[in-house]
Design a protein around this motif. Sequence first.
Motif, PDB file in Angstrom:
ATOM      1  N   TYR A  12      32.483 -14.105 -28.541  1.00  0.00           N
ATOM      2  CA  TYR A  12      32.439 -12.765 -27.939  1.00  0.00           C
ATOM      3  C   TYR A  12      33.687 -12.476 -27.108  1.00  0.00           C
ATOM      4  N   LEU A  63      31.940 -20.402 -27.982  1.00  0.00           N
ATOM      5  CA  LEU A  63      31.286 -19.193 -27.482  1.00  0.00           C
ATOM      6  C   LEU A  63      32.314 -18.108 -27.199  1.00  0.00           C
ATOM      7  N   GLY A 112      18.190 -17.166 -20.496  1.00  0.00           N
ATOM      8  CA  GLY A 112      19.175 -18.166 -20.065  1.00  0.00           C
ATOM      9  C   GLY A 112      20.552 -17.823 -20.612  1.00  0.00           C
ATOM     10  N   TYR A 113      20.572 -17.441 -21.878  1.00  0.00           N
ATOM     11  CA  TYR A 113      21.848 -17.065 -22.500  1.00  0.00           C
ATOM     12  C   TYR A 113      22.427 -15.820 -21.825  1.00  0.00           C
ATOM     13  N   TRP A 114      21.548 -14.849 -21.538  1.00  0.00           N
ATOM     14  CA  TRP A 114      22.031 -13.606 -20.927  1.00  0.00           C
ATOM     15  C   TRP A 114      22.595 -13.871 -19.525  1.00  0.00           C
ATOM     16  N   ASP A 118      23.979 -16.685 -18.503  1.00  0.00           N
ATOM     17  CA  ASP A 118      25.295 -17.311 -18.716  1.00  0.00           C
ATOM     18  C   ASP A 118      26.328 -16.244 -19.046  1.00  0.00           C
ATOM     19  N   LEU A 119      25.927 -15.373 -19.976  1.00  0.00           N
ATOM     20  CA  LEU A 119      26.852 -14.325 -20.425  1.00  0.00           C
ATOM     21  C   LEU A 119      27.265 -13.434 -19.251  1.00  0.00           C
ATOM     22  N   GLY A 120      26.296 -13.028 -18.418  1.00  0.00           N
ATOM     23  CA  GLY A 120      26.568 -12.167 -17.269  1.00  0.00           C
ATOM     24  C   GLY A 120      27.516 -12.831 -16.289  1.00  0.00           C
ATOM     25  N   VAL A 123      16.584 -21.507 -16.694  1.00  0.00           N
ATOM     26  CA  VAL A 123      16.102 -20.269 -17.333  1.00  0.00           C
ATOM     27  C   VAL A 123      16.111 -20.512 -18.843  1.00  0.00           C
ATOM     28  N   PRO A 124      14.947 -20.417 -19.505  1.00  0.00           N
ATOM     29  CA  PRO A 124      14.892 -20.807 -20.923  1.00  0.00           C
ATOM     30  C   PRO A 124      15.335 -19.689 -21.877  1.00  0.00           C
ATOM     31  N   GLY A 125      15.692 -20.098 -23.061  1.00  0.00           N
ATOM     32  CA  GLY A 125      15.872 -19.210 -24.213  1.00  0.00           C
ATOM     33  C   GLY A 125      16.876 -18.088 -23.991  1.00  0.00           C
ATOM     34  N   ARG A 126      16.508 -16.913 -24.447  1.00  0.00           N
ATOM     35  CA  ARG A 126      17.411 -15.762 -24.417  1.00  0.00           C
ATOM     36  C   ARG A 126      17.814 -15.357 -22.990  1.00  0.00           C
ATOM     37  N   ARG A 148      20.272 -24.986 -15.717  1.00  0.00           N
ATOM     38  CA  ARG A 148      19.689 -24.660 -17.033  1.00  0.00           C
ATOM     39  C   ARG A 148      18.169 -24.517 -16.956  1.00  0.00           C
ATOM     40  N   LEU A 197      31.003 -12.970 -17.743  1.00  0.00           N
ATOM     41  CA  LEU A 197      31.645 -11.645 -17.680  1.00  0.00           C
ATOM     42  C   LEU A 197      32.080 -11.329 -16.244  1.00  0.00           C
ATOM     43  N   LEU A 198      31.200 -11.682 -15.292  1.00  0.00           N
ATOM     44  CA  LEU A 198      31.507 -11.411 -13.885  1.00  0.00           C
ATOM     45  C   LEU A 198      32.743 -12.203 -13.460  1.00  0.00           C
TER      46      LEU A 198
END
Lengths: 464, 98
Positions: free
Chosen positions: B8, B4, B63-65, B67-69, B58-61, B56, B72-73
């Motif tokens: 990004y 991952l 959930g990914y967002w 994780d990503l946030g 929060v499903p799908g997209r 885990r 980044l934080l």
Amino acid sequence: MRGLVRWSSKWWPGALPLLVLWGLAAWTTTVPLEADVAARASAALKDTVLDKTQIVVAGRDVSFTAEAFSEEGRRSAVAAVEAVPGVRLVNDGTRLVAEAQPYVWSVERDVVRVTLGGATPLPASKARLLDAARNSLNGVEIADRMALARGAPQRFDAAALLLVDQVGRLKEGKITLTDNKVALTGMARELGGREAIAAALKNLPDGFSVASNEIKAPPYVFQAYKDPVAVTLTLTGYVPDNAVHAALAAAAARKFFSEKVIDNLKASIGAPAGFSNVVVAALGALSRLSTGTLVVSDRAVMLSGDALYDEAVNQIRAGLAKDLPQGWQIKTEVSVKPAAAPVDPTVCQQLFADLLAKNKIRFESGRATIDPDSAGLLDRLIEIALRCPSATVEIAGHTDGDGDTGFNQTLSEKRAQAVAEYMARAGLPAERFRPVGYGSTAPVAPNDNDEGKAQNRRIEFMVR
Amino acid sequence: MVTLASFYWGWLLGAALLGFGMGWIAVVHRGHGLSKAAAGWLGLLLVVLLGLALARVVPGRPGYWLDLGLVLLAIYLAGCSVGSWLRYWVVSRHESAA
């Protein structure tokens, strides 16, 4: 460390650009990431045998649906997807392929294509069966209606492959494999095909058996075509063996004295009883037609064409009906050829002489019974006689020099009489014919050898 | 995770640079910091979000967002720490030299 806590209270303004950064990152990476994960998951399943595999990725979550062929295979497939880097969760929608009970597989041939249907245990066996079908049926369209199902009997592939090979021998029909029982219906492509299929079925793998075999043999067909333009007689179709073949070829040569016999006959088993006698009789009937086709198909005789004069039609029909054994059918479509233009008696004489130079009226040895092989020749003589209705014809009988002179004299008279009666039966006025016997008094060749004697035994037509 | 990150890394680098800059400024910044109460609430929110991400749920997209946030934080905060510490080190050395 205390300083870090103090400074951290002033870090918050950066959170706003960070939010923007986060939004942009989410906006641009989501779709490519999903595609990447999907590609990796598909690659991880490359060597796994599954059916109806579907992978849908949302974020890092994979929805994985597929049909597996065993519980073990199903679990290992799910584990393989879970192990893909980047995958967060796998929504497991996998299940086992349905079990077929009974396990039915079939291959069907019709006019257009060969259709494989029913259940096969694995994609590989399905592909193998399709390949085998393509190889054994070169150029025939193959339709695949097979589905995958568990529960195939042991050695299913071997049995199904053997059955696919048999379809090449069928003209049309269906072979069904139900569990380990084979059922066959349809018609063989060629004579002997039914027997070849039955022989091949003996090689079915252990445990398989033939429940019913209703493959029919194709009709046993013999055909003869008399072509008056090319002056040929074409024989096609089947004869039981070489002996019958030779006998039929000889009979055709005797009955069709002026035609060239084109012999395309093939030997094959499966002839109906009495085949040879029927064909000889039917060839005799065909020889009396100016043009015609004879088709003997199994136990049905079909004769069509043009006879030379009215009465011949009835004679041919009645004669054939009399000659056919029990159980045979006959169909005749015989019309009468338009009468030829009348000619001078001298022309008639010439035509008689020409025709009789080509062939002779035959009789049974030492008797006055006309050989049936001469029916075609006699019809042509009658046709000529019809063209000169005013002429009176002397029918002259001659014998060779062998034997008693008195006997020869009587025999020649009786034979001339028999021919005259034949003419009268054809509808010609009896008074136009004058049968005369000359015995052995007027030889045309020396009587000291067989060839000469054969020339001397003759009937002559003299226009008076 | 390596997969991952390689996917990004540009965005992570951006967050790290942003954090570094913010940390660099924070040391000499005269403005008000966050109040303790706000920091507490923010910390609680962060813990809840972290909990959601680790569980885990929060499903799908989304959930990914999430994780990503969070990633980044985390990178941002790490960048802030490094920036502040470096600035402090530079400033204190300057003062001692003067």
